[in-house]
Scaffold this active site. Structure first.
Site, short mmCIF file in Angstrom:
data_model
loop_
_atom_site.label_atom_id
_atom_site.label_comp_id
_atom_site.label_asym_id
_atom_site.label_seq_id
_atom_site.Cartn_x
_atom_site.Cartn_y
_atom_site.Cartn_z
N ARG A 36 36.52 47.12 49.11
CA ARG A 36 35.95 45.77 49.11
C ARG A 36 34.94 45.59 50.25
NH1 ARG A 36 40.94 41.74 47.17
NH2 ARG A 36 40.58 42.12 44.95
N LYS A 197 53.35 43.34 29.27
CA LYS A 197 53.87 42.19 28.52
C LYS A 197 52.78 41.42 27.79
CE LYS A 197 57.87 41.41 31.56
NZ LYS A 197 58.59 40.43 32.38
N GLY A 354 43.73 44.42 38.00
CA GLY A 354 45.04 44.99 38.31
C GLY A 354 45.09 46.50 38.35
N GLY A 377 42.66 38.86 39.58
CA GLY A 377 42.89 37.63 38.84
C GLY A 377 41.63 37.01 38.28
#
Length: 401
Positions: A36, A197, A354, A377
């Site tokens: 970053r 999920k 992620g 996110g």
């Protein structure tokens, strides 16, 4: 693009408040990944090289509005100094007299890092007074933290309404890449979505079926879809309560003309551990005492055959339990094939979110995709079709002068 970039402003002599993302991984007090900071450096070099006084602000971790010594940005300032190869000042606050005095000492081309914005409760509550304290330090605001753009905080959203606001080069590159991937992509466009999920990616899947021509579902999510179709998945991770939802997504995709691709063969094992005995079986023949932990070679081969026909590909999430060998095989093989198609056939390949960055780095292709987003996110919320407050605040803001 609807936001103003650094191409539209002369920064010489200006005090520039640069919102960065210095929320880097730290272990035992040491920064373990400079990605970053390295991605931020071109914007800082450009601003400083054009004679701006660069004032860097960022959050780090979750100090919950209190000063926590272990969450100081001092180590990040030192790392930024090393990456830039020039002196970087640091001040132990981000608003008030100490910060204002530190800014006064800056010379054109100088760089100052402010202390963690989350040491103030007003940051996360987007308090107007705290935003005004930040705005007081500068003439213009430059946001280069797409990864924090999904948060309507004082340093990402509030201050953008108080100063002429611009996208930094990293923010600009991110927005251009994402617009090319889903905003106005060259078709045919496909998306690969993996992960554990369905429930955590419901909005993502719902948005994608209306935007892409092909949706490839992998990871444990695929188990839920297979089970929803009546296939036995043994002891595999799956969400029985999401079967109706999965069938609804398939129906919505069909009505939208989006082809959903599920595995036709899978790799199973009786124990989830490194290098256990495995079998590759058709999805209709999963033994009752096994777990699906990766998609099979035939499924991967089919996906690879399709790549030359695609023009755009978005990737979010690994195809299997890639952190535990040999269940990284499908992800690595397909990622390398996507990288090859990017080089040879001009495929626009965009990955992010992620575990995706880790998986693509593990496959050795992170530099070979068209663009890989380091935003977690924010990247996911963008894929879900949501408006990002930190980006929206840059749209239509007045320019300097």
């Amino acid at each position: 693009m609807p936001v103003q970039t650094l191409d539209t402003v002369n920064v010489a002599g200006l005090r520039v408040l640069l919102r960065a993302d210095l929320n880097v991984p730290v272990r035992d007090g040491k920064i373990t990944d400079l990605t970053r900071i390295e991605r931020l450096s071109p914007t800082i070099r450009e601003l400083a090289g054009k004679g701006a006084k660069v004032i860097v602000c960022s959050h780090f971790d979750r100090p919950k509005g209190k000063r926590v010594l272990s969450m100081s940005l001092a180590p990040m300032a030192a790392a930024l100094e090393e990456v830039l190869g020039q002196h970087v000042r640091f001040v132990e606050d981000c608003t008030g007299i100490a910060a204002e005095q530190a800014v006064e000492l800056l010379v054109p081309g100088g760089v100052l890092v402010l202390e963690n914005t989350r040491f103030h409760a007003g940051e996360e509550s987007n308090d107007p007074a705290f935003a005004a304290g930040l705005a007081k330090l500068a003439n213009i605001f430059v946001n280069d933290a797409f990864s924090a753009a999904h948060r309507a905080h004082a340093s990402t959203e509030g201050v953008a309404h108080l100063l002429p606001a611009y996208a930094g080069r990293l923010m600009q590159a991110e927005l251009e890449a994402l617009n090319a991937a889903l905003g106005s992509p060259v078709r045919p466009v496909a998306a690969i979505v993996g992960g554990a999920k369905v429930s955590t990616k419901l909005e993502l899947l719902g948005n994608l079926v209306g935007k892409v021509d092909v949706l490839v579902i992998g990871g444990a999510m695929a188990n839920t879809f297979l089970a929803a179709q009546g296939k036995a998945v043994g002891r595999s991770l799956q969400e029985a309560e999401m079967h109706d939802t999965a069938r609804g997504i398939l129906a919505r995709a069909a009505s939208a003309g989006c082809r959903v691709v599920l595995p036709t063969d899978v790799v199973v094992a009786r124990a989830f551990k490194p290098n256990p005995p495995t079998q590759t079986v058709p999805v209709d023949a999963v033994p009752a005492d096994t777990m699906i932990l990766d998609i099979g070679a035939a499924s991967v081969a089919t996906l690879i055959q399709w790549l030359p026909s695609l023009k755009t590909l978005v990737w979010n999430g690994p195809l299997g339990a890639f952190e535990t060998p040999p269940f990284d095989a499908a992800t690595v093989t397909l990622a390398q094939a996507v990288a090859a198609a990017t080089r040879k056939h001009g495929l626009r390949s965009v990955g992010g979110g992620g575990d995706t960055v880790s998986a693509l780095r593990h496959a050795g292709v992170i530099e070979q995709f068209s663009y890989v987003s380091s935003a977690g996110g924010a990247f996911l919320e963008w894929l879900e079709g949501k408006s990002l407050p930190g980006v929206a605040a840059l749209e239509g803001t007045p320019s300097l002068g």
